[in-house]
Design an enzyme around this catalytic site. Structure first.
Site, PDB file in Angstrom:
ATOM      1  N   SER A  60       0.929   5.991  -0.171  1.00 57.02           N
ATOM      2  CA  SER A  60       0.344   7.161  -0.824  1.00 57.02           C
ATOM      3  C   SER A  60       1.317   7.941  -1.698  1.00 57.02           C
ATOM      4  CB  SER A  60      -0.231   8.105   0.234  1.00 57.02           C
ATOM      5  OG  SER A  60       0.790   8.574   1.095  1.00 57.02           O
ATOM      6  N   TYR A  61       2.616   7.679  -1.589  1.00 53.29           N
ATOM      7  CA  TYR A  61       3.572   8.466  -2.368  1.00 53.29           C
ATOM      8  C   TYR A  61       3.351   8.240  -3.862  1.00 53.29           C
ATOM      9  CZ  TYR A  61       6.284   9.310   1.929  1.00 53.29           C
ATOM     10  OH  TYR A  61       6.702   9.693   3.173  1.00 53.29           O
TER      11      TYR A  61
END
Length: 326
Positions: A60-61
């Site tokens: 998700s970064y």
């Protein structure tokens, strides 16, 4: 650089882990303070040159761009077998009812997507980013066991949750003969010590590696109380972690500054040395946006705080609400 066993496994990791949330496209995802690939690559190379062999990112970064940047850099700078590469799964990656979480569908989809972005056939440590209250832990653990047996993952780990949840997950895996979590990535710093009550004793008892995130309290321990940064001003999640005990926090920050001045070292080294000396901690995760962030972290390995100094740093702390689980 120092290297230690990762929990009760035979895996060896550097005592500093490079956190890769800082690397990513600032216009994608929830972190406008991230740095682009051109500025990220020298920092990744510097970390490797300093002997750091352990890198942690997440799907998700910055909407997956952190994994892409890290994957390309590692391919250019180091042999794959020389590094321990970790990523995570759970956070939302796309709209729709199955675009997040720890269902079997989500895990089997996201591990393949992460491997593609990272440009590798496997990750060394695959971690659940948070607890999924909508999915039975049995479903999650069996899916993780299957990705291990498929050769896509070497070990599995977990991140911030209640100690009772982690204990239940360990017990469930053992009962079913599934792969067990070998690590806990949780929130530990001078400004957040609630993990000392239950999670750290549990991990020590079970031989689980502990890799704290935000060991410098997202930079708050590295500067004077009234100073700020671009990240602090735009980090919505960071604002949710601190602020419930500001009077105590200020005294702690001032104690860090005083000891740093007495020792003639940057504040970051003092705050990091405290985490490194905390019983049961394996490798704090250090985010780096500037070269000194890495050199200070490595230098902290050689800074041994006295019992008197530790007392001065810990005395102002007051209990606060549990934070960082969402």
């Amino acid at each position: 650089m120092e290297y230690v066993r990762f929990g009760r496994t035979g895996l060896k990791v550097s005592r500093i882990c490079l956190g890769c949330m800082t690397f990513g496209a600032s216009d994608r995802g929830a972190h406008p303070w991230t740095i682009d690939e051109e500025r990220s690559r020298p920092l990744i190379k510097q970390a490797l040159d300093l002997g750091i062999n352990f890198l942690d990112t997440a799907n998700s970064y910055s909407d997956g761009t952190s994994e892409e940047i890290v994957g390309r850099a590692l391919k250019d700078f180091v042999r794959r077998e020389e590094i321990v590469l970790a990523t995570k799964v759970h956070m939302r990656m796309r709209p729709g009812p199955n675009g997040a979480g720890l269902s079997r569908k989500a895990i089997l989809t996201e591990i393949d997507a992460s491997l593609k972005r990272l440009g590798t056939d496997y990750v060394d440590l695959y971690q659940i980013h948070r607890w999924d209250y909508d999915t039975p832990i049995e479903e999650t653990l069996e899916a993780l066991h299957d990705v291990v047996k498929a050769g896509k993952v070497r070990y599995i780990g977990a991140s911030s949750m209640h100690a009772w949840q982690f204990a239940m997950a360990l017990h469930t895996a053992r009962m079913n003969g599934w792969t067990e979590f070998i690590s806990m990535q949780n929130h530990i710093s001078l400004l957040y010590r609630e993990e000392e009550r239950e999670m750290l004793p549990l991990c020590r008892d079970q031989g689980v590696a502990v890799i704290p995130w935000s060991p410098l309290a997202r930079g708050r321990l590295t500067r004077a109380w009234d100073e700020t940064s671009e990240r602090q001003e735009t980090d919505k999640f960071g604002r949710s972690l601190y602020g419930t005990a500001w009077h105590s926090d200020r005294r702690i920050v001032e104690a860090v500054g005083a000891i740093a001045a007495e020792r003639g070292v940057p504040r970051a080294q003092v705050a990091m040395a405290w985490v490194l000396q905390k019983g049961g901690v394996t490798a704090p995760i250090v985010g780096a946006g500037k070269p000194n962030h890495l050199t200070d972290a490595v230098a902290a390995l050689s800074l041994t705080l006295t019992a008197e100094e530790i007392g001065r740093l810990e005395e102002p702390y007051v209990p606060r609400p549990v934070a960082g689980f969402s």
